[in-house]
Design a protein around this motif. Structure first.
Motif, PDB file in Angstrom:
ATOM      1  N   LEU A 116       0.809  -1.227   0.000  1.00  0.00           N
ATOM      2  CA  LEU A 116       0.000   0.000   0.000  1.00  0.00           C
ATOM      3  C   LEU A 116       0.839   1.273   0.000  1.00  0.00           C
ATOM      4  O   LEU A 116       0.293   2.362  -0.101  1.00  0.00           O
ATOM      5  CB  LEU A 116      -0.900   0.025   1.243  1.00  0.00           C
ATOM      6  N   ILE A 157       0.451   4.164  -2.741  1.00  0.00           N
ATOM      7  CA  ILE A 157      -0.866   4.815  -2.790  1.00  0.00           C
ATOM      8  C   ILE A 157      -1.099   5.636  -1.535  1.00  0.00           C
ATOM      9  O   ILE A 157      -1.617   6.753  -1.581  1.00  0.00           O
ATOM     10  CB  ILE A 157      -1.983   3.758  -3.025  1.00  0.00           C
ATOM     11  N   VAL A 158      -0.614   5.120  -0.395  1.00  0.00           N
ATOM     12  CA  VAL A 158      -0.794   5.875   0.850  1.00  0.00           C
ATOM     13  C   VAL A 158       0.036   7.148   0.829  1.00  0.00           C
ATOM     14  O   VAL A 158      -0.441   8.228   1.205  1.00  0.00           O
ATOM     15  CB  VAL A 158      -0.424   4.995   2.067  1.00  0.00           C
ATOM     16  N   PHE A 167      -1.521   9.695  -1.418  1.00  0.00           N
ATOM     17  CA  PHE A 167      -2.722  10.182  -0.737  1.00  0.00           C
ATOM     18  C   PHE A 167      -2.362  11.225   0.313  1.00  0.00           C
ATOM     19  O   PHE A 167      -2.933  12.313   0.371  1.00  0.00           O
ATOM     20  CB  PHE A 167      -3.410   8.979  -0.079  1.00  0.00           C
ATOM     21  N   VAL A 168      -1.378  10.872   1.117  1.00  0.00           N
ATOM     22  CA  VAL A 168      -0.959  11.764   2.203  1.00  0.00           C
ATOM     23  C   VAL A 168      -0.400  13.071   1.626  1.00  0.00           C
ATOM     24  O   VAL A 168      -0.729  14.173   2.079  1.00  0.00           O
ATOM     25  CB  VAL A 168       0.098  11.052   3.066  1.00  0.00           C
TER      26      VAL A 168
END
Lengths: 302, 227
Positions: free
Chosen positions: B95, B98-99, B102-103
């Motif tokens: 992940l 993508i994390v 996103f962050v």
């Protein structure tokens, strides 16, 4: 196991998403910026070409300038009149009348009228000729090599007797020639009428020195300024303030009559009388191009 | 003391020796795009430094507790559901990208709102480049660097934040240098074929070469601190 990892992963992302939504939602409220609704309305009305022709970075920037800094509503050239009216309606103001700006040449001496002209064998551009001393007597006036004619993209300038003439049917006042002229004798002025009075000399020397280099140059006698307060003498030259409305009224007839060098000229579109005077003259129906001057920029040395 | 020495090394490494822009060539788009004027460039450097710090803080937290192999949170959930399972079996590191994105995107949004509210002229001069920090690879690079070390278990929060902040400082140094040079370039007579992007690229390359001169510093400082 795999299923659980997938579930855990989805759960993690979901939690993260919820957390970030809360933070950003709070920030959106806390850092809310009020935008004037008129800015958005004007932004919609403007063409959105972001051409920066108005002098601002883009259409949005211009819209903000109109609302906040009181910029003119008629600056958008691509949008034209309809756009200006729409913007004016949003702002609740009238479209002010803007005068068309046109280029005028502040030199009136044709080649035979200039004195002290020497044989120049250098590059046939004003920029080059301006660098050398002794090209001609007058160090202020037109050089007659046509850099401005080259610069004009509207085909509005031509050389007649070594002096540039502007065709006001074609001139759009873009200012390309103003930038190009190495002697800075072309300027843009507001044309409040079809024909505008121009001081057709740039020579700042005293009368005696002017007479030595030019047959028609302004000798700085100041007769025009004495007869009409439209003119102010500055560095041996009369200057006209085009911003005042009184330029249109025309109480400078006397000044024009009294000017010993006839340096005050009307320029602009030909008047009806001029057209009537030349209507009987026979004009050549077709102008034959001259090979020496039209094939390319290079001078024909024969 | 040892921690301090480590932090100093990481700081010098991130800011000068392994400058993000001029050694790793990440974050080049704002480096070339917003380096036209000195004040805008400095503002951009500050914004990137801020975003990189926030993103590093968040991504370190996520990596340490959720994403790394054997991270406590998912394993606690896993073991409480399935007591028979061996400890530390869950690995959510798939992940990570993508994390991080996103962050980063969220913190950029936050910065954008903040700047718009409190520094409108800065917001205007950033233009499209502020949202573009989202895809600034310098920030993702910092996150991935932090992940590498967290997975290897040799960095804590302090080291990660030091890398992020001084990486941002290094970016600011690079972009401000570039902007200074480009402001001078405006007055220079550049050969016609090299005008615009070409001369900018050449200047960037020469700057990168100049920064190679720092490469000896890291080893010497290390010797000095750990004799």
């Amino acid at each position: 196991m795999t299923l659980l990892v997938v579930l855990l992963a989805s759960f993690t992302l979901l939690l993260l998403a919820v957390f970030m939504s809360v933070v950003l939602g709070w920030a959106n409220r806390a850092f809310y910026v009020e935008v004037d609704p008129r800015v958005q309305q004007i932004d919609i009305v403007l063409p959105g070409a972001n051409c920066a022709g108005c002098g601002y970075i883009g259409c949005t920037d211009y819209a903000e300038a109109v609302v906040h800094d009181g910029a003119s509503v008629a600056l958008c050239a691509p949008g034209g009149e309809s756009c200006a009216e729409a913007v004016a309606e949003i702002m609740g103001v009238e479209v002010e009348e803007t005068w068309p700006y046109r280029a005028v040449v502040h030199c009136g001496a044709t080649l035979p009228q200039r004195l002290g002209v020497n044989d120049y064998r250098g590059e046939r551009t004003c920029a080059a000729a301006n660098l050398v001393a002794g090209y001609q007597g007058c160090v202020y006036g037109c050089l007659g090599l046509g850099d401005c004619v080259e610069a004009c993209t509207f085909d509005a300038m031509k050389m007649i007797w070594g002096l540039v003439q502007i065709d006001y049917e074609k001139c759009t006042g873009c200012g390309a020639c103003v930038e190009t002229c190495p002697r800075r004798i072309i300027s843009r002025i507001p044309f409040k009428a079809e024909r505008v009075l121009v001081v057709s000399c740039s020579n700042e020397d005293f009368g005696n020195d002017v007479r030595k280099v030019c047959k028609v140059g302004c000798i700085g006698c100041g007769a025009c300024a004495k007869l009409s307060d439209l003119f102010t003498m500055d560095a041996n030259l009369p200057t006209l303030d085009y911003e005042t409305d009184r330029v249109e009224e025309g109480d400078f007839e006397k000044s024009m009559e009294k000017c010993p060098m006839e340096s005050l000229l009307f320029v602009g579109k030909p008047s009806a009388e001029d057209l009537a005077a030349t209507i009987d003259e026979e004009l050549p129906s077709r102008v034959e191009p001259k090979f020496e001057t039209t094939v390319d920029k290079a001078e024909w040395w024969g | 003391m040892e921690l301090f020495a480590d932090l100093l090394l990481i700081a010098i490494g991130a800011a000068l020796v392994n400058n993000f822009v001029l050694t790793y060539f990440v974050g080049l788009c704002p480096f070339l795009g917003v380096s036209r004027r000195l004040d805008t460039a400095f503002g951009m450097g500050c914004a990137v430094t801020f975003v990189i710090s926030v993103a590093a803080l968040l991504s370190w937290t996520m990596t340490e507790f959720v994403l790394r192999p054997g991270a406590p949170l998912p394993n606690w959930v896993w073991s409480s559901l399935n007591p028979a399972a061996e400890a530390g079996a869950v690995d959510l590191s798939v992940l990570s990208y993508i994390v991080y994105i996103f962050v980063i995107a969220s913190s950029v949004q936050l910065v954008e709102m903040y700047v718009r509210k409190f520094f409108p002229p800065l917001y205007k001069s950033f233009g499209v480049f502020l949202p573009l920090i989202t895809t600034n690879c310098a920030i993702l690079f910092a996150c991935l660097e932090i992940m590498k070390h967290v997975v290897a278990r040799d960095w804590g929060l302090a080291e990660s934040l030091t890398l992020a902040i001084f990486g941002g400082v290094g970016f600011t140094i690079a972009i401000v240098l570039m902007a200074g040079i480009r402001e001078e370039l405006e007055l220079c007579e550049v050969p016609e074929s090299l005008r615009g992007a070409a001369i900018t690229m050449i200047v960037a390359g020469i700057l990168a070469l100049a920064f190679m001169g720092f490469s000896g510093i890291g080893a010497n400082v290390e010797k000095l601190l750990n004799p």
